[in-house]
Design a protein around this motif. Structure first.
Motif, PDB file in Angstrom:
ATOM      1  N   HIS A  82     -12.660  46.972 -35.744  1.00 33.56           N
ATOM      2  CA  HIS A  82     -11.794  45.795 -35.726  1.00 33.56           C
ATOM      3  C   HIS A  82     -10.902  45.695 -34.490  1.00 33.56           C
ATOM      4  CE1 HIS A  82     -10.335  42.162 -37.421  1.00 33.56           C
ATOM      5  NE2 HIS A  82      -9.089  42.581 -37.531  1.00 33.56           N
ATOM      6  N   ALA A  85     -11.185  42.517 -32.448  1.00 35.60           N
ATOM      7  CA  ALA A  85     -10.573  41.220 -32.729  1.00 35.60           C
ATOM      8  C   ALA A  85      -9.208  41.049 -32.080  1.00 35.60           C
ATOM      9  CB  ALA A  85     -10.465  41.021 -34.238  1.00 35.60           C
ATOM     10  N   THR A 247      -4.867  40.029 -41.544  1.00 34.65           N
ATOM     11  CA  THR A 247      -5.711  39.686 -40.399  1.00 34.65           C
ATOM     12  C   THR A 247      -6.739  40.789 -40.136  1.00 34.65           C
ATOM     13  OG1 THR A 247      -4.246  40.722 -38.798  1.00 34.65           O
ATOM     14  CG2 THR A 247      -3.810  38.414 -39.337  1.00 34.65           C
ATOM     15  N   ALA A 249     -10.123  43.142 -40.664  1.00 27.45           N
ATOM     16  CA  ALA A 249     -11.492  42.817 -41.044  1.00 27.45           C
ATOM     17  C   ALA A 249     -11.677  43.116 -42.525  1.00 27.45           C
ATOM     18  CB  ALA A 249     -12.470  43.648 -40.223  1.00 27.45           C
ATOM     19  N   MET A 250     -12.697  42.513 -43.114  1.00 30.99           N
ATOM     20  CA  MET A 250     -12.926  42.686 -44.544  1.00 30.99           C
ATOM     21  C   MET A 250     -13.154  44.150 -44.905  1.00 30.99           C
ATOM     22  SD  MET A 250     -12.577  39.673 -45.632  1.00 30.99           S
ATOM     23  CE  MET A 250     -13.193  39.730 -47.311  1.00 30.99           C
ATOM     24  N   GLY A 251     -13.783  44.873 -43.991  1.00 32.58           N
ATOM     25  CA  GLY A 251     -14.115  46.265 -44.298  1.00 32.58           C
ATOM     26  C   GLY A 251     -13.006  47.256 -43.958  1.00 32.58           C
ATOM     27  N   LYS A 289      -9.543  36.078 -45.985  1.00 35.86           N
ATOM     28  CA  LYS A 289      -8.802  36.777 -44.933  1.00 35.86           C
ATOM     29  C   LYS A 289      -7.966  35.767 -44.173  1.00 35.86           C
ATOM     30  CE  LYS A 289      -9.574  37.533 -40.777  1.00 35.86           C
ATOM     31  NZ  LYS A 289      -9.638  38.672 -39.867  1.00 35.86           N
TER      32      LYS A 289
ATOM     33  N   ASP B  67     -17.660  41.165 -41.296  1.00 34.00           N
ATOM     34  CA  ASP B  67     -16.496  42.052 -41.193  1.00 34.00           C
ATOM     35  C   ASP B  67     -15.244  41.319 -40.750  1.00 34.00           C
ATOM     36  OD1 ASP B  67     -15.329  44.505 -41.727  1.00 34.00           O
ATOM     37  OD2 ASP B  67     -15.600  45.265 -39.715  1.00 34.00           O
ATOM     38  N   CYS B  68     -15.157  40.947 -39.462  1.00 40.48           N
ATOM     39  CA  CYS B  68     -13.864  40.412 -38.996  1.00 40.48           C
ATOM     40  C   CYS B  68     -13.583  39.029 -39.543  1.00 40.48           C
ATOM     41  CB  CYS B  68     -13.814  40.390 -37.473  1.00 40.48           C
ATOM     42  SG  CYS B  68     -14.728  39.028 -36.713  1.00 40.48           S
ATOM     43  N   ILE B  72     -15.782  37.306 -33.927  1.00 38.95           N
ATOM     44  CA  ILE B  72     -15.799  38.143 -32.734  1.00 38.95           C
ATOM     45  C   ILE B  72     -16.545  39.467 -32.929  1.00 38.95           C
ATOM     46  CG2 ILE B  72     -13.568  39.282 -33.172  1.00 38.95           C
ATOM     47  CD1 ILE B  72     -14.551  37.985 -29.739  1.00 38.95           C
TER      48      ILE B  72
END
Lengths: 654, 260
Positions: A82, A85, A247, A249-251, A289, B67-68, B72
């Protein structure tokens, strides 16, 4: 308040800060640490968990030095961590702008920005190595923004009055991570790093009290495996997802760090979470998210709400448009309250003020939980093309998500959970209290105190990985025998069995509520009672609610499928089980810290102007918590913070 | 809580989703109902809703990579109604919003289809071939430390900006999925161009392009026939000019190879 059954350790934690003046400590320490002879480095194995900026840079550098490295990530490729990002930039005390920057100023800004809850020696070292990071990244081919003369460009960021932030449009994290990923790939090609993607660490293995390996689950096949090494580095990021909406990442998850905590590593300052002021507001319960709009936007965007509740209400109902609000009816509250820093006050200050404006009934958007970030003046001044060149991708992202054109009407923003300053406690060498276990990047607690300044996360991740750990880990390894430990050792077998038993349990409950259901419930407790503002009554209530929810989870969660397959529900279940324990620790920490500092705002402790009121006499320490079993009160260990080079003052950005 | 557009009505959709148990099992398209979908949801949030319903019914949820969710990380990878990342240009699946669909639509969702990207499960594919291509040469050989000051090498802004444009590739694989030959040329060319343009990368430009192309071929990606589908579907707008540059780099490298 300290709950009655909480024990406080009598011994203070030793942070192993080297002797000498602030400016000499790191150089002296580098000379004093033991070295491993180049020919002997190949006899040592290092495990690195996580491949973001800290993990990838550490793994690559260890490989370059000659160690054998195994690197792990849960994503399908190390390039997706992440860190990718991060938008705005990376700080470095280069003083290329000739505007008065220096290593001491970056150190000072970071200590002050962190509201005097970080360790001086660590922060100074961070400022020192910041300059090397930029050189390193440029050599790797990171395409930073440049001026027409061909030299590197800078912009300014919150909490600083100099321009020291290096950037690559709004994608700085991506470019830096791809740089570290390329260095990692080079070592993978040389055979010095063995990469394990789609693999999640589920336990830490200790032998004779030292970190000697990990147990992982292959996320494609479900196979549980052990890996042994001479040292283990966790670079697994932060725990913002305890709030469900963030903010991150989902994981992104805390499982590796939390399982290490369960094995004895102290968790420091868990209540220090950063709520970022400029995120796209929530639109509904389906929200999975939150998306950040880079802080760099506050260089040109002006934050405002209507002066009166009446106008705000008419805006919310759609009776009038933004353009109908006369200049005289707008309250640019950050510029009004903080004329020196204006819209570029630190994140915690900006977030709290946005919340206050909305609590006052002057919020905008259909929910009333938003303030404006307005670019009209900047576009008038510099032209749309200049604004697009700086922030084009962010404006596009905003439009994709909201269906509104930010060139024509102001963005609507609201604070959201973004970063966690707390994390595993580490000493000056970035080693946890467990010998041989290191923590780097957001995963540790070390450098940002109670509030992180913008563009400092990337700096810290790369400082830890490229320039700190490669020295300090050698000191530990030099004192460690070469002997390898077989994964047949009973400690590994026991850890594997525990992981399998936990998985079996999760799969066997077969209850009625989904993992996301529990995660959302936890998130709303945390946001409500342990978010932007906290008070004792709410925190005590939250503690009980979290315990209830955790009990329900273990009785009623529904996890479908098998272990022996790609099972995303099972992955989440492991992570949420840990968040349900970590959430309670955050509440304990927030409750015990009877002061306000940085991102930790206790409503009982504020100045007459509603600013955070620190209590340096009683709370100038790091709170490091020791695990004593789920549902038991943790033991508090204190590390006193000594300030010898800065004067503790009420933070002022006026 | 209301969304951005209070007048937008929830939609009812039919999804035709590729379900495949694992790499070796055959797969098939299975129909699902997605009801009460808000136009403000992202495509992946719509799938979250469907998966929560499946879970409550005790069924295996649809596996997909993500994921994000901010466009990105490059992890999301859905082939929607015959297009990589769906109907919106310059958009990853996670940034695609349901307002681009209509009530009553049937939406077909498949994984990336390419021999070099075998399916792990449902919509999740194995893209490790991309990592191996990068490992073959997608770097500048510098160790950590001992680097001269960053401003020692001035780089014209135009060059730096062009290198940046190439460097923004997110490695999602949409270019491969969109190409009828499943070619990875756009992906490979983005890294080759970025590093060949920059002075730091010129030293190894010949060996880099040779090794990366060799690995690309070894992984079983198809040949490039210049249809341009890759660039048309790329969510971050990687330009076809990069493929031209890769060809020039490759020919020049082959003419005087430095691979020993």
């Amino acid at each position: 308040m300290i709950l009655e059954d909480t024990q406080i350790s009598a011994a203070t934690l030793d942070s192993k800060i080297p002797e000498g003046s602030l400016a000499e400590k790191w150089d002296k320490h580098k000379f004093n640490v033991k070295l491993v002879n180049p020919a002997n480095k190949r006899k040592y194995d290092i495990i690195v968990v996580g491949t973001g900026l800290a993990g990838a840079s550490a793994a690559a550098t260890f490989g370059e030095l000659g160690y054998n490295v195994k690197a792990f990530c849960f994503q399908d490729s190390p390039r997706r961590a992440h860190s990718i990002a991060a938008q705005g930039g990376i700080n470095a005390a280069k003083n290329y702008q000739n505007d008065g920057d220096s290593i001491f100023r970056l150190f000072y800004d970071t200590i002050k920005g962190g509201d005097y809850r970080a360790r001086e020696a660590n922060v100074y070292r961070l400022a020192q190595v910041s300059v090397n990071i930029i050189d390193q990244c440029v050599a790797q081919g990171v395409p930073f923004a440049r001026e027409y003369g061909g030299l590197l460009a800078n912009r300014s960021f919150g909490g600083a009055q100099v321009s020291r932030t290096f950037y690559a449009r709004g994608q700085t994290g991506q470019q830096l991570l791809l740089g570290a990923y390329s260095a990692l790939n080079r070592q993978i090609a040389y055979g010095k790093v063995k990469m394990y993607p789609r693999t999640e660490m589920l336990d830490l293995v200790l032998v004779d009290g030292k970190a000697r390996g990990i147990v992982v689950r292959n996320l494609v096949t479900g196979k549980v495996e052990s890996h042994s090494a001479h040292a283990v580095v966790l670079a697994t990021g932060g725990y913002g997802n305890v709030f469900f909406l963030s903010t991150n990442a989902m994981g992104s998850n805390a499982t590796a760090a939390w399982r290490a905590h369960r094995k004895g590593a102290y968790f420091a300052n868990p209540c220090f979470t950063q709520i970022h002021p400029t995120c796209i507001p929530v639109t509904g319960t389906h929200q999975s998210k939150l998306t950040l709009m880079s802080e760099s936007l506050r260089n040109d965007g002006r934050v405002w709400v209507p002066k009166t509740r009446e106008i705000a209400e008419r805006l919310r109902k759609g009776e009038i448009a933004v353009a109908d609000v006369a200049e005289a009816d707008r309250d640019y509250f950050l510029e009004r309250k903080y004329p020196a820093f204006g819209n570029l006050v630190p994140r915690d200050v900006a977030s709290r003020n946005a919340k206050q404006a909305c609590d006052d009934g002057r919020g905008v958007g259909t929910s009333g939980l938003a303030v404006y970030l307005d670019f009209a003046d900047a576009i008038k001044r510099d032209g749309q093309a200049a604004i697009a060149a700086k922030y084009g991708n962010l404006f596009e992202m905003y439009q994709k998500i909201t269906d509104e054109n930010p060139y024509e009407r102001p963005m609507r923003i609201y604070p959201a959970v973004h970063y966690t300053m707390g994390g595993l406690w580490v000493d000056y060498n970035l080693m946890t209290n467990v010998p041989g276990l290191y923590a780097a990047g957001e995963c540790n607690f070390s450098d940002h105190g109670a509030n992180r300044l913008g563009a400092s996360a990337l700096m810290q991740g790369l400082a830890d990985g490229y320039f700190v750990l490669p020295y300090t880990i050698g000191d530990y390894l030099a004192k460690t025998p070469y002997d390898k430990i077989s994964t047949e050792h009973p400690a590994f077998k026991e850890a594997e069995n525990n992981v399998k038993a936990l998985t079996d349990k999760l799969l066997s409950i077969n209850g009625t509520r989904t993992v996301d259901d529990f995660h959302k419930a936890l998130g709303s407790i945390m946001w409500e009672y342990c978010g932007m503002a906290r008070n004792a009554e709410g925190l005590k209530f939250a503690k009980q609610e979290i315990r209830k929810l955790r009990d329900e989870f273990w009785q009623d969660v529904k996890v479908t499928g098998l272990n022996e397959e790609l099972n995303q529900t099972l992955e989440k279940a492991h992570r949420v089980a840990d968040f349900l324990e970590l959430g309670e620790l955050m509440v304990d920490d927030a409750l015990h810290r009877e002061e306000s500092c940085g991102g930790h705002f206790r409503e009982e402790y504020q100045t007459p102007e509603n600013e955070a009121l620190r209590d340096d006499e009683n709370f100038a320490y790091v709170a490091a918590w020791e695990y004593t079993g789920a549902g038991n009160q943790p033991v508090l260990h204190k590390e006193e913070l000594k300030f010898e080079n800065v004067k503790l003052t009420q933070r002022s950005y006026k | 809580m209301a969304g951005n557009n209070p007048n937008a009505k929830p939609m009812n959709l039919t999804l035709r989703v590729w379900r495949q148990k694992n790499r070796t099992s055959p797969g098939q398209l299975v129909d699902y109902k997605a009801n009460g979908i808000s136009p403000d949801m992202s495509f992946l949030e719509m799938l979250d809703v469907v998966n929560e319903d499946l879970l409550r019914a005790g069924q295996d949820p649809i596996a997909f990579d993500h994921d994000c969710r901010e466009g990105i990380c490059g992890m999301c990878s859905l082939y929607i109604n015959g297009r990589a990342h769906g109907p919106e240009r310059g958009t990853t699946t996670c940034q695609l919003h349901m307002r681009h669909f209509s009530d009553g639509d049937t939406i077909t969702i498949e994984p990336w289809r390419a021999a070099a990207f075998p399916v792990h499960k449902d919509l999740v594919v194995d893209r490790s071939a991309f990592d191996r291509i990068q490992q073959a040469g997608g770097y500048i050989s510098v160790n950590t430390g001992g680097i001269p000051d960053a401003n020692v090498i001035p780089i014209p802004k135009t060059v730096a900006d062009k290198a940046f444009d190439a460097a923004t590739c997110i490695g999602c694989g949409a270019c491969v999925a969109a190409c009828k030959n499943a070619s990875a040329m756009l992906f490979v060319s983005a890294k080759v161009s970025q590093l060949a343009m920059l002075p730091q990368g010129k030293t190894e430009r010949k060996t880099r392009v040779e090794n990366m192309v060799a690995q690309m071929d070894l992984e079983g990606f198809g040949a490039c026939t210049n249809t341009g589908a890759c660039a048309a579907e790329c969510p971050v707008g990687i330009s076809l000019e990069n493929i031209n540059m890769l060809r020039r780099e490759f020919i020049s490298a082959k003419a005087s190879s430095e691979n020993v």
